[in-house]
Design an enzyme around this catalytic site. Structure first.
Site, short mmCIF file in Angstrom:
data_model
loop_
_atom_site.label_atom_id
_atom_site.label_comp_id
_atom_site.label_asym_id
_atom_site.label_seq_id
_atom_site.Cartn_x
_atom_site.Cartn_y
_atom_site.Cartn_z
N ARG A 63 0.81 -1.22 0.00
CA ARG A 63 0.00 0.00 0.00
C ARG A 63 0.84 1.27 0.00
O ARG A 63 0.46 2.29 -0.57
CB ARG A 63 -0.88 -0.02 1.26
CG ARG A 63 -1.94 1.06 1.28
CD ARG A 63 -2.57 1.12 2.65
NE ARG A 63 -3.01 -0.23 3.05
CZ ARG A 63 -4.27 -0.55 3.29
NH1 ARG A 63 -5.22 0.34 3.15
NH2 ARG A 63 -4.59 -1.76 3.68
N HIS A 285 4.91 -27.40 12.70
CA HIS A 285 6.31 -27.84 12.65
C HIS A 285 6.53 -29.20 13.33
O HIS A 285 7.14 -30.10 12.78
CB HIS A 285 7.24 -26.82 13.30
CG HIS A 285 7.03 -25.41 12.81
ND1 HIS A 285 6.74 -25.13 11.50
CD2 HIS A 285 7.08 -24.21 13.43
CE1 HIS A 285 6.62 -23.81 11.35
NE2 HIS A 285 6.81 -23.24 12.51
C1 BG6 Z 1 7.25 -19.86 13.69
C2 BG6 Z 1 6.47 -19.51 14.92
O1 BG6 Z 1 6.47 -20.60 12.80
O2 BG6 Z 1 8.41 -20.61 14.05
C3 BG6 Z 1 7.33 -18.75 15.90
O3 BG6 Z 1 5.34 -18.74 14.58
C4 BG6 Z 1 8.61 -19.49 16.19
O4 BG6 Z 1 6.62 -18.51 17.11
C5 BG6 Z 1 9.31 -19.92 14.90
O5 BG6 Z 1 9.45 -18.63 16.94
C6 BG6 Z 1 10.47 -20.84 15.20
O6 BG6 Z 1 11.22 -21.08 14.04
P1 BG6 Z 1 12.77 -21.42 14.12
O7 BG6 Z 1 13.14 -21.68 12.69
O8 BG6 Z 1 13.45 -20.22 14.72
O9 BG6 Z 1 12.91 -22.63 15.00
#
Ligand code: BG6
Length: 527
Positions: A63, A285
Site C-alpha cells: 500500500r 512444525h
Molecule cells: C514460527 C512460529 O512458525 O516458528 C514462531 O510462529 C517461532 O513462534 C518460529 O518462533 C520458530 O522457528 P525457528 O526456525 O526459529 O525454530
C-alpha cells in the site's frame, strides 16, 4: 578395507529435480516483516548462488507510496541485515535490484490486481520505466508466482481478487486451451502460516482458495520443511540400511521431538495470545517432524507419494477422550525471569497486547500414539516452549534397553539405552549414544558418535531459499497439502477443547497451567 578414509562419490539428485522457471514473483505484503527478514534476503542469496532463473521479475505489491528506487533501497537494507551473503550486499546488489519493481496498491481493492494482470500480460511496459522516466526493455516471463506474505485475514481476499482479475487457475479454467496452465504460463499461490486456527477455518480457507486456484497450484509454507536437517530425515532413513530394520516398535521405546526457544513472544502478543504454543508450533512444525520420522517409505520421491505417506501417519494418530488428552498433555506459561546475562523477560501476561489474565500456553507438550503396525505402543512426545534457558530443535529416537543379561543385569539403570539424536538446530548433526568399555577398568560408560554438518560443509542454505526455489520449480514436496493441514488441526482442536474445559488454575498434571520463570531449564525428558 579402509572405509573411514575412503573418498566416497557424491550422488547428485539435482538432475532429477525440476529447475526453477522464470516468472513474475509477486510479493503481497512486500513492506512487511516477513518480506524484510526472510523473503528478500533469501531471494538475494538465491541470486548470489546463481539459482534464480534468468529473466525473473520481482514485484513488491504493497500500500505504501514508494518509487521503485526507494523500494530497492529498503530491500538493500534487508539484504545487508539478514542475507547469508550479506558481505556482498553492496557489491552485488545492482545486478539483483535490476529485477525488482514496486506496485503501489491496496490489498483490499480490485484495481491493483487489474493493474498487475496488465503488467503480467505485457500490456503495460510503462510500468518498467525507471523512476526518471527512461523506458526499459525487458523480456517478460509468462509465469507468475503470488507470495502471500501478509496476515491470514488477507489470504482469502487476495485469492479472490487475483481470481477476479483473471490471475487464478480455478478448476474451471484448467481444461481451456488458453488457461493459465497453458499458453499463458503457470500461476502459483504461496501461502504462509497460520493456515486457519482450527480444522473448520482451514477447510473454509481451502474452499475459498480452491475457487480460484487448483490444489496443485497452492504451496502452503511450513518453513521447518525447508531446513536442510529436516530434509535429511528422509535421506537418513531411506538412504541407509542400518536404521530402517530397527525403526519400529520392536526396537524403539519412545520418540521425543523438542523445539525450545530462548526468546519470549516479544512484539507478537496480538497474534500469539489468540494462538498459543499448540496452534503456533505443534499443529505444524512438530507434527510435520513426527510424520517424517514415522512414515512408511514412499513408493517414489515424487511429492504426492511423500505427502500420501504423511497423511497415513496423521490418520493413524489415536484419538483420545478429553480426560486422556489432559493426562497426555502439559501446558505452561512463563512468568518473569532473568537470564544469566541479566536480561529480563517479563511475565507473559505483562507482554504487550496480551490479556492480563490470559490462559494462553507458551509451553505445550503432547504425547501421541500411532495405531499402526510399525509404531503401535511407542509414545511420541511433541514439546515446545518459549522463554527457556536454551534454543534448540531436536528429535530423539530412544531404543529399547538390551536384554537383562550380562551387562544390563549388573548395571541396572547405569546402562544407558541407545539413542539417536537428530539435531535440527543450532548445532546441526546426528548423534548416536552407545555404551563402550572404559579403558583400563572393567567398566562401561555411554559415549557418542557425532556427525556434525558444519564439519562437512559451511553451506547450509536458509529454509526460505529452498522453499522459494522449489515453488519456482513447481516441486511441492516441502509444502503442506490441504488434507495434511486439516488432519493435523483435528488433533489440536481436540486438545484445545480439552484445555478450554479445564481450569487453568488446576495443577499441571490435571491440565492446569504450569507457571515457569523465563529462562527455566528445559524440562526433563518424558522418555
Ligand atoms: C514460527 C512460529 O512458525 O516458528 C514462531 O510462529 C517461532 O513462534 C518460529 O518462533 C520458530 O522457528 P525457528 O526456525 O526459529 O525454530
Amino acid at each position: 578395507m579402509n572405509v573411514i578414509n575412503q573418498d566416497y562419490p557424491v550422488c547428485n539428485l539435482e538432475a532429477h529435480r525440476f529447475a526453477p522457471e522464470p516468472a513474475f514473483f509477486v510479493i503481497f505484503g512486500a513492506t512487511g516483516d516477513l518480506a524484510h527478514r526472510k523473503i528478500f534476503p533469501a531471494l538475494f542469496d538465491l541470486h548470489q548462488e546463481g539459482a534464480l532463473p534468468e529473466g525473473m521479475v520481482i514485484i513488491g505489491f504493497a500500500r505504501r507510496s514508494l518509487r521503485h528506487a526507494e523500494f530497492r533501497q529498503q530491500v538493500l537494507e534487508d539484504v545487508r541485515a539478514h542475507a547469508r551473503h550479506s558481505s556482498f550486499a553492496d557489491s552485488a546488489f545492482e545486478a539483483f535490484s535490476s529485477r525488482i519493481w514496486y506496485l503501489q496498491a491496496d490489498l483490499e481493492q480490485p484495481e491493483g490486481y487489474h493493474a498487475l494482470a496488465k503488467i503480467i500480460a505485457g500490456e503495460n511496459p510503462g510500468f518498467f520505466a525507471a523512476d526518471d522516466g527512461e523506458p526499459r526493455s525487458l523480456s517478460l516471463p509468462r509465469n507468475a508466482l503470488f507470495y502471500l506474505a501478509v496476515g491470514p485475514e488477507h489470504f482469502g481476499g487476495i485469492a479472490e481478487n487475483l481470481g477476479t482479475a483473471g490471475l487464478g487457475t480455478s478448476v474451471a479454467d484448467s481444461g481451456k486451451p488458453d488457461s493459465p496452465a497453458g499458453s499463458q504460463g503457470w500461476r502459483r499461490l504461496v501461502v504462509e502460516k497460520p493456515y486457519g486456527r482450527d480444522a473448520e477455518s482451514a477447510r473454509a480457507l481451502t474452499n475459498l482458495l480452491h475457487r480460484h486456484f487448483r490444489e496443485t497450484d497452492i504451496y502452503r509454507i511450513d518453513h521447518y520443511l525447508g531446513k536442510e536437517t529436516v530434509q535429511n530425515l528422509l535421506y537418513l532413513r531411506f538412504a541407509n540400511s542400518v536404521f530402517e530394520p530397527i525403526w519400529n516398535c520392536h526396537h524403539i521405546s519412545s520418540i521425543e521431538i523438542s523445539v525450545f526457544e530462548q526468546d519470549g513472544i516479544g512484539q507478537r502478543g496480538g497474534y500469539y495470545d489468540t494462538a498459543g504454543a499448540a496452534r503456533d508450533m505443534l499443529q505444524n512444525h512438530l507434527t510435520q517432524l513426527m510424520c517424517l520420522v514415522t512414515m512408511e517409505p514412499p513408493a517414489t520421491l515424487d511429492p504426492e507419494s511423500i505427502r500420501d505417506e504423511k497423511v497415513k501417519v496423521l490418520q493413524s494418530i489415536r484419538r483420545y477422550s478429553p480426560s486422556e488428552l489432559v493426562r497426555h498433555a502439559r501446558r505452561g506459561q512463563y512468568i518473569e525471569g532473568m537470564g544469566p546475562d541479566g536480561t529480563v523477560i517479563p511475565a507473559y501476561r505483562k507482554e504487550s497486547k496480551v490479556s492480563p489474565d490470559s490462559a494462553t500456553e507458551t509451553y505445550a507438550q503432547l504425547t501421541l500414539e500411532l495405531d499402526n503396525w510399525r509404531f503401535s505402543g511407542v509414545p511420541i512426545t511433541l514439546r515446545t516452549g518459549k522463554a527457556f534457558a536454551e534454543k534448540f530443535s531436536q528429535i530423539v529416537i530412544q531404543f529399547k534397553r538390551p536384554p537383562s543379561a550380562l551387562f544390563a543385569a549388573q548395571c541396572g539403570e547405569k546402562l544407558v539405552s541407545n539413542a539417536l539424536t537428530i539435531r535440527i538446530q543450532p548445532d546441526e548433526g546426528v548423534w548416536l549414544t552407545f555404551n563402550a568399555k572404559l579403558p583400563g577398568v572393567p567398566a562401561i560408560k555411554a559415549s557418542h558418535l557425532r556427525f556434525s554438518w558444519r564439519e562437512v560443509s559451511n553451506y547450509l542454505p536458509e529454509a526460505y531459499e529452498r522453499l522459494i526455489a522449489d515453488a519456482l520449480a513447481g516441486d511441492s514436496t516441502l509444502f503442506i497439502r490441504a488434507d495434511e493441514s486439516e488432519h493435523a488441526w483435528a488433533v489440536i482442536d481436540e486438545l484445545e477443547k480439552a484445555w478450554r474445559e479445564t481450569d487453568p488454575e488446576a495443577p499441571p498434571e490435571a491440565g492446569g497451567l504450569w507457571r515457569y520463570p523465563a529462562f527455566s531449564p528445559i524440562p526433563p525428558s518424558q522418555g
